[in-house]
Design a protein around this motif. Structure first.
Motif, mmCIF file in Angstrom:
data_model
loop_
_atom_site.group_PDB
_atom_site.id
_atom_site.type_symbol
_atom_site.label_atom_id
_atom_site.label_comp_id
_atom_site.label_asym_id
_atom_site.label_seq_id
_atom_site.Cartn_x
_atom_site.Cartn_y
_atom_site.Cartn_z
ATOM 1 N N THR A 154 0.837 -1.195 0.000
ATOM 2 C CA THR A 154 0.000 0.000 0.000
ATOM 3 C C THR A 154 0.876 1.251 0.000
ATOM 4 O OG1 THR A 154 -0.097 -0.039 2.421
ATOM 5 C CG2 THR A 154 -1.902 -1.146 1.228
ATOM 6 N N LYS A 155 0.234 2.390 -0.219
ATOM 7 C CA LYS A 155 0.974 3.647 -0.274
ATOM 8 C C LYS A 155 0.500 4.676 0.747
ATOM 9 C CE LYS A 155 1.983 3.191 -5.222
ATOM 10 N NZ LYS A 155 1.818 3.808 -6.578
ATOM 11 N N THR B 90 12.142 0.422 12.280
ATOM 12 C CA THR B 90 12.363 -0.207 10.975
ATOM 13 C C THR B 90 11.115 -0.098 10.107
ATOM 14 O OG1 THR B 90 13.881 -1.781 12.015
ATOM 15 C CG2 THR B 90 13.065 -2.332 9.812
ATOM 16 N N MET B 91 9.947 -0.365 10.694
ATOM 17 C CA MET B 91 8.712 -0.239 9.920
ATOM 18 C C MET B 91 8.443 1.218 9.548
ATOM 19 S SD MET B 91 5.997 -3.093 11.316
ATOM 20 C CE MET B 91 5.983 -2.618 13.046
ATOM 21 N N TRP B 92 8.833 2.142 10.419
ATOM 22 C CA TRP B 92 8.719 3.576 10.121
ATOM 23 C C TRP B 92 9.512 3.909 8.866
ATOM 24 C CZ3 TRP B 92 12.324 7.597 10.003
ATOM 25 C CH2 TRP B 92 11.839 8.901 10.148
ATOM 26 N N GLU B 93 10.720 3.365 8.768
ATOM 27 C CA GLU B 93 11.538 3.571 7.567
ATOM 28 C C GLU B 93 10.903 2.903 6.352
ATOM 29 O OE1 GLU B 93 16.047 3.727 7.923
ATOM 30 O OE2 GLU B 93 15.528 2.332 9.548
ATOM 31 N N LEU B 94 10.385 1.701 6.551
ATOM 32 C CA LEU B 94 9.792 0.941 5.451
ATOM 33 C C LEU B 94 8.569 1.642 4.874
ATOM 34 C CD1 LEU B 94 9.578 -1.736 3.798
ATOM 35 C CD2 LEU B 94 8.199 -2.643 5.693
ATOM 36 N N GLY B 95 7.712 2.169 5.753
ATOM 37 C CA GLY B 95 6.448 2.739 5.297
ATOM 38 C C GLY B 95 6.514 4.193 4.902
ATOM 39 N N GLY B 96 7.481 4.919 5.467
ATOM 40 C CA GLY B 96 7.525 6.345 5.190
ATOM 41 C C GLY B 96 6.332 7.058 5.800
ATOM 42 N N LYS B 97 6.031 8.219 5.262
ATOM 43 C CA LYS B 97 4.921 9.015 5.774
ATOM 44 C C LYS B 97 3.878 9.242 4.675
ATOM 45 C CE LYS B 97 7.654 11.565 9.194
ATOM 46 N NZ LYS B 97 7.945 12.886 9.789
ATOM 47 N N GLY C 247 2.301 13.744 5.904
ATOM 48 C CA GLY C 247 3.077 14.206 7.049
ATOM 49 C C GLY C 247 3.007 13.336 8.284
ATOM 50 N N LYS C 248 2.274 12.226 8.220
ATOM 51 C CA LYS C 248 2.125 11.357 9.387
ATOM 52 C C LYS C 248 2.822 10.024 9.173
ATOM 53 C CE LYS C 248 -2.342 13.095 11.056
ATOM 54 N NZ LYS C 248 -3.724 12.685 11.414
ATOM 55 N N SER C 249 3.384 9.507 10.259
ATOM 56 C CA SER C 249 3.950 8.162 10.225
ATOM 57 C C SER C 249 2.886 7.169 9.784
ATOM 58 C CB SER C 249 4.463 7.789 11.618
ATOM 59 O OG SER C 249 4.711 6.404 11.716
ATOM 60 N N ARG C 250 3.262 6.216 8.948
ATOM 61 C CA ARG C 250 2.311 5.197 8.505
ATOM 62 C C ARG C 250 2.225 4.031 9.481
ATOM 63 N NH1 ARG C 250 3.214 2.836 3.022
ATOM 64 N NH2 ARG C 250 1.108 2.037 3.428
#
Length: 340
Positions: A55-56, A81-88, A91-94
């Motif tokens: 997903t995006k 690590t998941m924060w890096e993987l998903g990005g934002k 403007g919000k953490s995914r």
């Protein structure tokens, strides 16, 4: 204004199907998915990571990760690590971190003694939040002891991890703690609207203790949705199985919703743990329809939407719909584009 809508996924549906549903829900305007750390069936971290790569825009939370199963430093590293993987997105953490105190009988059966869960939870939330700053952390508590550690990212993004932390809470004291120290509380499911109103009042007490308003605390709620326009009676039968499970294994939740002791005893005499499909069917036969309707959204699209609205009106910020029927798409379609 669009109403936030989410899905709650356990292990009821095939993983490949759930990955497809995640993309479908994203396309239909859902905001997030909360993944259960289901008994010993599915690991929420594996599932959240898979969803992030498929997903995006959707955000993903653990609903909820037991604090007793991983060191808080490891939890912080995993979510980083998941924060890096998903990005934002916008403007919000995914990714979101939902923590829980686990439950019986599973905890004791794997050798975990849930001593002082409130203190243990507070120490986990505080230490993980400090680690998310990416600064060096020393923390000495009764349950958490960290000595000069940090999320030691050598080559990647070293900026603070803006990952919101939630507690999955049911009891009064845990609800207050969540309101005091967390970004939000994942309110439990298979509970009445009146219970939710009372629970939010407890969260507000905690928020005020920290100098916050209840508006500063996110209030998503797991909410069972057993929906079928073609066969609403089948939807009711499926819903009763889940009520039977909760009556047998988590009676404190049922008591919070004022389910009678007589019904609790009757169902517990039928159910075992782990329960079989035959147990569920036998127990379902003694559960009245009105008890089920008081605890979840069940029946046709119209009936389910009306029930979910009751929870939203009670203060829930984001219904996290747990689809009970084999086909999840009707649930997504029923609640897509909901406007406040």
């Amino acid at each position: 204004m669009a109403q936030r809508m989410a899905l709650y996924l356990q292990d009821k549906h095939d993983i490949q199907y759930e990955l497809e549903i995640a993309k479908y829900a994203e396309d239909r305007g859902f905001s997030e998915i909360w993944q259960a750390d289901t008994r010993l069936a599915r690991d929420c971290i594996v599932m959240m990571s898979a969803f992030l790569t498929h997903t995006k825009k959707l955000r993903f939370g653990s609903g909820v990760l037991p604090i007793w199963t991983r060191n808080p430093a490891v939890i912080a590293s995993t979510w980083s690590t998941m924060w890096e993987l998903g990005g934002k997105y916008e403007g919000k953490s995914r990714v979101m971190l939902g923590l829980g105190a686990w439950w019986e009988p599973i905890a004791s059966r794997v050798g975990v003694t849930r001593t002082k869960p409130l203190k243990a939870m507070k120490e986990h939330v505080e230490s993980i939040r400090e680690l998310f700053t990416m600064k060096e952390v020393t923390y000495h508590g009764e349950f958490v002891n960290l000595e000069r550690i940090n999320l030691d990212v050598a080559y990647g993004d070293k900026s603070p991890r803006d990952i919101p932390i939630y507690i999955g809470a049911t009891g009064d004291k845990m609800l207050e703690l969540a309101g005091e120290i967390c970004d939000g509380v994942v309110l439990n499911y298979v509970v009445s609207v009146d219970y939710i109103k009372e629970a939010i009042q407890k969260v507000e007490v905690g928020a005020k203790n920290a100098g916050k308003s209840i508006k500063d605390v996110d209030l998503p709620e797991l909410l069972v949705c057993s929906l079928s326009d073609k066969d609403p009676e089948a939807a009711m039968r499926e819903a009763k199985k889940l009520v039977a499970y909760y009556l047998a294994t988590e009676p404190h939740i049922m008591k919070a919703s004022h389910v009678s002791d007589e019904l609790l005893v009757k169902v517990q005499s039928i159910m075992s743990w782990p329960a079989t499909e035959a147990d569920y069917i036998r127990a379902s036969a003694v559960i009245p329809d009105d008890v089920v309707r008081s605890l979840m959204a069940v029946g046709t699209t119209e009936e389910c939407r009306a029930k979910v609205k009751e929870y939203i009106d009670a203060g829930v910020t984001c219904p996290i719909l747990f689809p009970m029927m084999p086909d999840i798409k009707p649930v997504v379609d029923a609640f897509a584009d909901w406007c406040k």
